[in-house]
Design a protein around this motif. Structure first.
Motif, PDB file in Angstrom:
ATOM      1  N   VAL A  15       0.599  -1.589  -0.333  1.00 32.75           N
ATOM      2  CA  VAL A  15       0.165   0.200   0.281  1.00 32.75           C
ATOM      3  C   VAL A  15       0.563   1.206   0.090  1.00 32.75           C
ATOM      4  O   VAL A  15       0.895   2.323  -0.137  1.00 32.75           O
ATOM      5  N   ALA A  16       1.892   1.165   0.954  1.00 35.20           N
ATOM      6  CA  ALA A  16       2.723   2.699   0.790  1.00 35.20           C
ATOM      7  C   ALA A  16       3.423   2.839  -0.497  1.00 35.20           C
ATOM      8  O   ALA A  16       3.734   3.621  -1.032  1.00 35.20           O
ATOM      9  N   GLY A  17       3.630   2.030  -1.179  1.00 37.22           N
ATOM     10  CA  GLY A  17       4.750   1.457  -2.119  1.00 37.22           C
ATOM     11  C   GLY A  17       3.777   2.296  -3.475  1.00 37.22           C
ATOM     12  O   GLY A  17       3.979   3.293  -4.367  1.00 37.22           O
ATOM     13  N   GLY A  18       1.960   1.533  -3.357  1.00 36.66           N
ATOM     14  CA  GLY A  18       1.468   1.956  -4.644  1.00 36.66           C
ATOM     15  C   GLY A  18       0.369   3.619  -4.105  1.00 36.66           C
ATOM     16  O   GLY A  18       1.117   4.446  -5.283  1.00 36.66           O
ATOM     17  N   VAL A  19       0.408   3.864  -2.925  1.00 38.69           N
ATOM     18  CA  VAL A  19       0.303   5.663  -2.463  1.00 38.69           C
ATOM     19  C   VAL A  19       1.956   6.134  -2.678  1.00 38.69           C
ATOM     20  O   VAL A  19       1.341   7.589  -3.302  1.00 38.69           O
TER      21      VAL A  19
END
Length: 388
Positions: A15-19
């Motif tokens: 999720v952090a990478g996608g954000v």
């Protein structure tokens, strides 16, 4: 910079990478800035900007019981001064990771884009000629906006009084004048105020000359053009606003509104759905939900329209027009008791509405729009809307 995963959740890193990727992509679409990607320093495990930059955007992702929480800061590289802080909380939906990432990134990106726009276009110092946004001006505008997050006529009146009093004290303040014009144009579209097109137009044209790249000025001028059925011009102006804030749901709503009146219903639905994927700003959330329901109904898709309209009414029930459109939808689907109940509530909120005045002005609307709109009005009449 990469978003730090502090969530203790198995999905946190993804999720952090996608954000971070979505935030980077969105910021890179802003016309008057450049975005540089970080690079890893060999052997250190640290990340630094790959080229000199004025600011760094750093974020940390956490997971609450029911939400993902992103805390982002925009820091002036030369001094370490924090120039913007964005805290975003988005309900965790296990079934749609892409939507989670989109809304977390949009929530932060919308706030950061607005801050960058003020830094680059309006400055930070006080200026009695209206050349910049002072701290006190921002406070008044923010408080007025906060007062209409749940849109009712009473809250509109409170916000209008707040802005008018501030503008009386600073009569040359362009930002206050634009904020008041934006509020009144919103009220006109809700049929709560009578339009004063000449005054609003003069205010906004003056503002455009002073601040041609200002997001609030551009989005308010787009609303003015839309309210006056100048749909082609509104599409151009809203596209310009989106070039400085790609996550601006209000501008996307107005783009969709123009597309509906020009008979481009599929395009409009896609635009409203994009606004819903960003879900910001909160004050405009009900509008693109209403727009998506309307676009579906213009294409005869009652089953698809119902959930959009119900969500819009749950946020802002005071429009009345939303209930009338929902009544037409129920009528089309054969849910006749629900249709009559929805129309009764719509007429309570908008007394005096008839088949002759329920539709917005049709100047410059396409024949495709007029035909579909006429079909919906017939459904409203069958649900209980007076013909005259």
């Amino acid at each position: 910079m990469p978003v730090i995963d502090a969530s203790n959740d198995p999905r946190g890193a993804a999720v952090a990478g996608g954000v971070a990727d979505r935030l980077t992509d969105g910021l890179s679409r802003i016309d008057n800035i450049r975005v540089v990607a970080p690079r890893s320093e060999a052997g250190t495990g640290t990340e630094r900007a790959s080229a000199p930059s004025d600011f760094e955007v750093r974020g940390e992702l956490q997971r609450g019981q029911q939400a993902w929480i992103l805390r982002a800061r925009m820091i002036r590289t030369a001094t370490g001064e924090v120039r913007a802080v964005a805290t975003v909380s988005v309900d965790a939906d296990e079934s749609d990771t892409q939507l989670e990432q989109s809304r977390v990134a949009a929530g932060a990106g919308h706030l950061l884009a607005g801050r960058l726009n003020r830094l680059l276009e309006t400055g930070e110092s006080s200026d009695a000629t209206g050349g910049s946004t002072t701290g006190s001006t921002r406070t008044v505008i923010e408080q007025a906006t906060a007062s209409i997050n749940q849109t009712t006529r009473e809250r509109f009146g409170m916000a209008q009084t707040m802005l008018q009093e501030a503008l009386t004290a600073e009569s040359n303040n362009v930002d206050l004048a634009v904020a008041l014009a934006a509020l009144q144009l919103r009220g006109i579209q809700m049929v709560w105020y009578s339009p004063d097109d000449a005054r609003a137009g003069a205010t906004l044209e003056r503002a455009l000359r002073a601040k041609p790249n200002s997001i609030p000025v551009l989005e308010t001028y787009c609303r003015f053009l839309s309210a006056n059925n100048r749909f082609v011009e509104s599409l151009v102006t809203c596209a310009r606003a989106l070039s400085f804030d790609p996550w601006n749901g209000l501008a996307l709503y107005l783009v969709g509104l123009g597309q509906i009146h020009l008979g481009r219903f599929e395009d409009a639905l896609a635009t409203f759905r994009q606004a819903d994927r960003f879900d910001t700003p909160q004050v405009s959330r009900w509008t693109w939900l209403l727009g998506a329901g309307w676009a579906n109904m213009m294409m005869g898709r009652g089953d698809d329209a119902v959930p959009w309209l119900q969500r819009s009414i749950a946020i802002t029930p005071a429009s009345g027009r939303s209930h009338m459109l929902l009544a037409a939808t129920y009528q089309q689907l054969g849910r006749l008791d629900e249709a009559r109940a929805a129309m009764k509530e719509g007429l309570r909120l908008r007394p005096g509405t008839t088949a002759l005045n329920v539709s917005p002005p049709t100047k410059n609307a396409s024949p495709v729009f007029l035909e579909a709109s006429g079909r919906i009005i017939k459904l409203m009449v069958a649900a209980g809307l007076p013909e005259s």
